[in-house]
Design an enzyme around this catalytic site. Structure first.
Site, PDB file in Angstrom:
ATOM      1  N   GLY A 102       0.740  -1.315  -0.009  1.00  0.00           N
ATOM      2  CA  GLY A 102      -0.115   0.157  -0.060  1.00  0.00           C
ATOM      3  C   GLY A 102       0.741   1.231  -0.016  1.00  0.00           C
ATOM      4  O   GLY A 102       0.235   2.221   0.009  1.00  0.00           O
TER       5      GLY A 102
ATOM      6  N   PRO B 285       4.955  -4.612  -1.119  1.00  0.00           N
ATOM      7  CA  PRO B 285       4.586  -3.520  -2.074  1.00  0.00           C
ATOM      8  C   PRO B 285       4.222  -4.202  -3.358  1.00  0.00           C
ATOM      9  O   PRO B 285       5.206  -4.920  -4.021  1.00  0.00           O
ATOM     10  CB  PRO B 285       5.821  -3.042  -1.914  1.00  0.00           C
ATOM     11  CG  PRO B 285       7.024  -3.869  -1.493  1.00  0.00           C
ATOM     12  CD  PRO B 285       6.266  -4.999  -0.662  1.00  0.00           C
ATOM     13  N   GLY B 286       3.174  -3.550  -3.933  1.00  0.00           N
ATOM     14  CA  GLY B 286       3.041  -3.728  -5.332  1.00  0.00           C
ATOM     15  C   GLY B 286       3.027  -2.610  -6.155  1.00  0.00           C
ATOM     16  O   GLY B 286       4.121  -2.585  -6.946  1.00  0.00           O
TER      17      GLY B 286
ATOM     18  N   ARG C 181      -8.057   1.714 -14.692  1.00  0.00           N
ATOM     19  CA  ARG C 181      -8.252   2.580 -13.462  1.00  0.00           C
ATOM     20  C   ARG C 181      -8.937   3.779 -13.568  1.00  0.00           C
ATOM     21  O   ARG C 181      -9.329   4.279 -12.488  1.00  0.00           O
ATOM     22  CB  ARG C 181      -6.585   2.613 -12.978  1.00  0.00           C
ATOM     23  CG  ARG C 181      -5.932   1.218 -13.032  1.00  0.00           C
ATOM     24  CD  ARG C 181      -4.490   1.242 -12.203  1.00  0.00           C
ATOM     25  NE  ARG C 181      -4.530   1.748 -10.977  1.00  0.00           N
ATOM     26  CZ  ARG C 181      -4.519   2.885 -10.381  1.00  0.00           C
ATOM     27  NH1 ARG C 181      -4.070   3.956 -11.129  1.00  0.00           N
ATOM     28  NH2 ARG C 181      -4.609   3.007  -9.046  1.00  0.00           N
TER      29      ARG C 181
ATOM     30  N   TYR D 258     -11.480   3.604 -10.902  1.00  0.00           N
ATOM     31  CA  TYR D 258     -10.943   4.291  -9.523  1.00  0.00           C
ATOM     32  C   TYR D 258     -10.907   5.796  -9.731  1.00  0.00           C
ATOM     33  O   TYR D 258     -10.779   6.292  -8.834  1.00  0.00           O
ATOM     34  CB  TYR D 258      -9.824   3.595  -9.099  1.00  0.00           C
ATOM     35  CG  TYR D 258      -9.488   2.254  -9.116  1.00  0.00           C
ATOM     36  CD1 TYR D 258     -10.339   1.559  -8.122  1.00  0.00           C
ATOM     37  CD2 TYR D 258      -8.848   1.562  -9.939  1.00  0.00           C
ATOM     38  CE1 TYR D 258     -10.031   0.069  -7.915  1.00  0.00           C
ATOM     39  CE2 TYR D 258      -8.477   0.455  -9.917  1.00  0.00           C
ATOM     40  CZ  TYR D 258      -9.072  -0.480  -8.819  1.00  0.00           C
ATOM     41  OH  TYR D 258      -8.912  -1.726  -8.887  1.00  0.00           O
TER      42      TYR D 258
ATOM     43  N   CYS E 272     -17.144   0.776 -26.713  1.00  0.00           N
ATOM     44  CA  CYS E 272     -18.633   1.189 -27.119  1.00  0.00           C
ATOM     45  C   CYS E 272     -19.220   1.585 -25.717  1.00  0.00           C
ATOM     46  O   CYS E 272     -20.216   0.688 -25.375  1.00  0.00           O
ATOM     47  CB  CYS E 272     -19.022   0.038 -27.968  1.00  0.00           C
ATOM     48  SG  CYS E 272     -20.386   1.047 -28.772  1.00  0.00           S
ATOM     49  N   GLU E 273     -18.827   2.229 -25.066  1.00  0.00           N
ATOM     50  CA  GLU E 273     -19.749   2.900 -23.770  1.00  0.00           C
ATOM     51  C   GLU E 273     -18.710   4.104 -23.252  1.00  0.00           C
ATOM     52  O   GLU E 273     -17.348   4.538 -23.883  1.00  0.00           O
ATOM     53  CB  GLU E 273     -19.686   1.720 -22.808  1.00  0.00           C
ATOM     54  CG  GLU E 273     -18.569   1.220 -21.938  1.00  0.00           C
ATOM     55  CD  GLU E 273     -18.980   0.468 -20.803  1.00  0.00           C
ATOM     56  OE1 GLU E 273     -19.479   0.978 -19.605  1.00  0.00           O
ATOM     57  OE2 GLU E 273     -18.850  -0.864 -21.020  1.00  0.00           O
TER      58      GLU E 273
ATOM     59  N   TYR F  41      -1.190  -2.855 -12.084  1.00  0.00           N
ATOM     60  CA  TYR F  41      -2.789  -2.875 -12.142  1.00  0.00           C
ATOM     61  C   TYR F  41      -3.146  -2.354 -13.680  1.00  0.00           C
ATOM     62  O   TYR F  41      -4.223  -1.870 -13.750  1.00  0.00           O
ATOM     63  CB  TYR F  41      -3.442  -2.512 -11.106  1.00  0.00           C
ATOM     64  CG  TYR F  41      -2.997  -3.051  -9.902  1.00  0.00           C
ATOM     65  CD1 TYR F  41      -3.185  -4.081  -9.198  1.00  0.00           C
ATOM     66  CD2 TYR F  41      -2.153  -1.882  -8.831  1.00  0.00           C
ATOM     67  CE1 TYR F  41      -2.983  -4.406  -8.159  1.00  0.00           C
ATOM     68  CE2 TYR F  41      -1.742  -2.473  -7.694  1.00  0.00           C
ATOM     69  CZ  TYR F  41      -2.296  -3.629  -7.419  1.00  0.00           C
ATOM     70  OH  TYR F  41      -1.594  -4.259  -6.267  1.00  0.00           O
TER      71      TYR F  41
HETATM   72  N1  LLP Z   1      -0.994  -7.227   0.035  1.00  0.00           N
HETATM   73  C1  LLP Z   1      -2.337  -7.388   0.046  1.00  0.00           C
HETATM   74  C2  LLP Z   1      -2.909  -8.297   1.057  1.00  0.00           C
HETATM   75  C3  LLP Z   1      -3.188  -6.646  -1.031  1.00  0.00           C
HETATM   76  O1  LLP Z   1      -4.294  -6.765  -0.882  1.00  0.00           O
HETATM   77  C4  LLP Z   1      -2.485  -5.820  -1.920  1.00  0.00           C
HETATM   78  C5  LLP Z   1      -3.220  -5.011  -2.862  1.00  0.00           C
HETATM   79  C6  LLP Z   1      -1.264  -5.600  -1.687  1.00  0.00           C
HETATM   80  C7  LLP Z   1      -0.313  -6.124  -0.793  1.00  0.00           C
HETATM   81  C8  LLP Z   1      -0.353  -4.804  -2.610  1.00  0.00           C
HETATM   82  O2  LLP Z   1      -0.766  -3.218  -2.695  1.00  0.00           O
HETATM   83  P1  LLP Z   1      -0.030  -2.065  -3.171  1.00  0.00           P
HETATM   84  O3  LLP Z   1       1.275  -1.780  -2.745  1.00  0.00           O
HETATM   85  O4  LLP Z   1      -0.055  -2.362  -4.823  1.00  0.00           O
HETATM   86  O5  LLP Z   1      -1.086  -0.665  -3.085  1.00  0.00           O
HETATM   87  N2  LLP Z   1      -6.249  -2.555  -8.522  1.00  0.00           N
HETATM   88  C9  LLP Z   1      -6.233  -1.282  -7.587  1.00  0.00           C
HETATM   89  C10 LLP Z   1      -5.193  -1.812  -6.398  1.00  0.00           C
HETATM   90  C11 LLP Z   1      -5.736  -2.970  -5.544  1.00  0.00           C
HETATM   91  C12 LLP Z   1      -5.089  -3.495  -4.512  1.00  0.00           C
HETATM   92  C13 LLP Z   1      -5.279  -4.791  -4.228  1.00  0.00           C
HETATM   93  N3  LLP Z   1      -4.328  -5.385  -2.933  1.00  0.00           N
HETATM   94  C14 LLP Z   1      -5.611  -0.287  -8.404  1.00  0.00           C
HETATM   95  O6  LLP Z   1      -5.447  -0.362  -9.428  1.00  0.00           O
HETATM   96  O7  LLP Z   1      -5.257   0.681  -7.721  1.00  0.00           O
END
Ligand code: LLP
Length: 405
Positions: free
Chosen positions: A222, A264-265, A302, A306, A332-333, A360
């Site tokens: 996050g 971290p993603g 996104r 969002y 087409c929307e 994402y």
């Molecule tokens: N750990 C868990 C348990 C999670 O559910 C997630 C993200 C992460 C780590 C990684 O979070 P990050 O560091 O990427 O914020 N598709 C959405 C984000 C969904 C995140 C889901 N879980 C977007 O594009 O904003």
């Protein structure tokens, strides 16, 4: 280490591989990981890249070569990580709403597992007793994250075992003598405020006495990255220093060496990615200038899903004087990427690039409107290579059974 791709590199990739095209930069992924390492204590912190952000095996390979571990949100992501050569001990599976069969399979693969329901924990206890260390995801009832759709720790969230059900959790732990090694909290995505992570540490503090076998505190992912020009992300130096203090305090208070884990993603891959598109159509309506591009919410969902901001630049003519555009897709929307956005003056055929497209982006793409999914390209050492090809018409039919036998 240079950590962004130039206009020339992006244009060259667009010309060579066609658009729409996802382009990634390996060195940026590595430098993000190194930045984390440089700000957290090396002997009590581990990072697991949340691979749901981008699972292409070539990206996973860059992550693996950087030395980072991997976090998975499905058993298939775990299998992709194994396929790439991650060792099971470096793979974490943070499950939610999964069947016990998936958890059983994860245990058979020898990877770390975080369980997020009392019912699966009970089944785990029945099957494995104390034979396999396991993690438990708790829901702290903290509201955090960039928007409600990506907030996961609040009191109406499906994720984790609510902290209010602590007694039931302890009962199951004791009934089966489960070796709970990890407590896990993930409050959401795009958390800028370091204090949110410290709130998680406070929740861990209220739990640790009840879980004598816990030696890992998993704070989830996050970390916020900047999406808008001049925007600030999470202060990683401050986060590292504050978490380290909290970890020292908790380790001392409970007389155990505690490790901090993170997942971290976005932080790892958001900024490494560029989505390069072509302007098909310019259309004027009153004072609105539409720029219609050769992609849509099917490829980058996104903004529509969002209301996310992705910075857009005209890489064919970056120095042209700016004009205001509505950048719209070809689905087409209603399919709007940006409204009333200043972009260097556009001509039909120009390449527009979307920044922060690594996390994402492709991963949430679909074949909606029977469009082809884009190709993906990775730059490493200044050289580009195709890491997944664009769909073909045959791909659209490949899973469908023929009409006539
Ligand atoms: N750990 C868990 C348990 C999670 O559910 C997630 C993200 C992460 C780590 C990684 O979070 P990050 O560091 O990427 O914020 N598709 C959405 C984000 C969904 C995140 C889901 N879980 C977007 O594009 O904003």
């Amino acid at each position: 280490m240079k950590s962004s791709l130039s206009y020339e590199q992006l244009r060259a990739a667009a010309n060579e591989y066609g658009t729409p095209l996802y382009v990634y930069h390996a060195e940026k992924i590595v430098s993000q990981y190194q930045n984390l390492l440089s700000h957290f204590s090396s002997n009590n912190t581990r990072f697991f890249y949340a691979s749901k952000a981008l699972t292409n095996i070539h990206i996973l390979d860059v992550v693996k070569r950087s030395g980072c571990n991997v976090d998975c949100s499905s058993i298939n992501e775990a299998k992709l990580a194994l396929h790439v050569g991650f060792e099971p001990k470096n793979i974490l599976y943070t499950s939610n709403s999964v069947s016990f069969e998936e958890i059983y399979e994860a245990v058979s693969l020898g990877i770390h597992v975080n369980i997020d329901s009392l019912s699966n924990l009970e089944k785990f206890g029945e099957k494995f007793g104390n034979r396999y260390p396991v993690g438990v995801r708790v829901r702290p009832n903290i509201m955090a994250g960039g928007n409600l759709k990506i907030s996961t720790g609040h009191d109406k969230s499906k994720f984790g075992i609510p902290v209010t059900q602590l007694n039931e959790l302890i009962e199951i732990q004791e009934k089966y003598n489960i070796n709970i090694a990890t407590l896990h909290i993930h409050t959401g995505s795009e958390i800028k405020d370091v204090a949110v992570f410290l709130q998680s540490a406070e929740v861990f503090d209220t739990l640790l006495a009840s879980f004598p076998t816990v030696n890992v505190l998993d704070f989830g992912g996050g970390f916020k990255v900047p999406y808008q020009p001049n925007e600030k992300g999470t202060d990683i130096a401050l986060l590292g220093a504050e978490v380290n203090k909290a970890m020292m305090r908790l380790s001392e208070k409970y007389g155990r060496k505690l490790m901090a884990w993170f997942e971290p993603g976005k932080y790892m891959v958001s900024e490494c990615g560029y989505f390069v598109t072509t302007v098909n159509v310019l259309k004027q309506s009153g004072d609105i200038h539409f720029a219609g591009i050769n992609t849509g919410l099917n490829h980058l969902i996104r903004p529509m899903f969002y209301d996310s901001y992705h910075h857009i630049d005209n890489i064919s003519n970056p120095t042209a004087s700016p004009q205001r555009y509505a950048v719209v897709g070809n689905i087409c929307e209603t399919d709007t990427f940006a409204w009333d956005r200043e972009i260097p003056t556009i001509q039909e055929g120009d390449f527009l690039v979307f920044y922060n497209a690594g996390a994402y982006g492709y991963e949430m793409a679909s074949n909606y409107n029977a469009r082809f999914k884009p190709a993906q390209v990775l730059f490493e050492d200044g050289i580009s290579k195709l890491i997944s090809r664009r769909d073909t018409f045959e791909d659209l039919l490949s899973l469908q059974l023929p009409l006539h036998k």
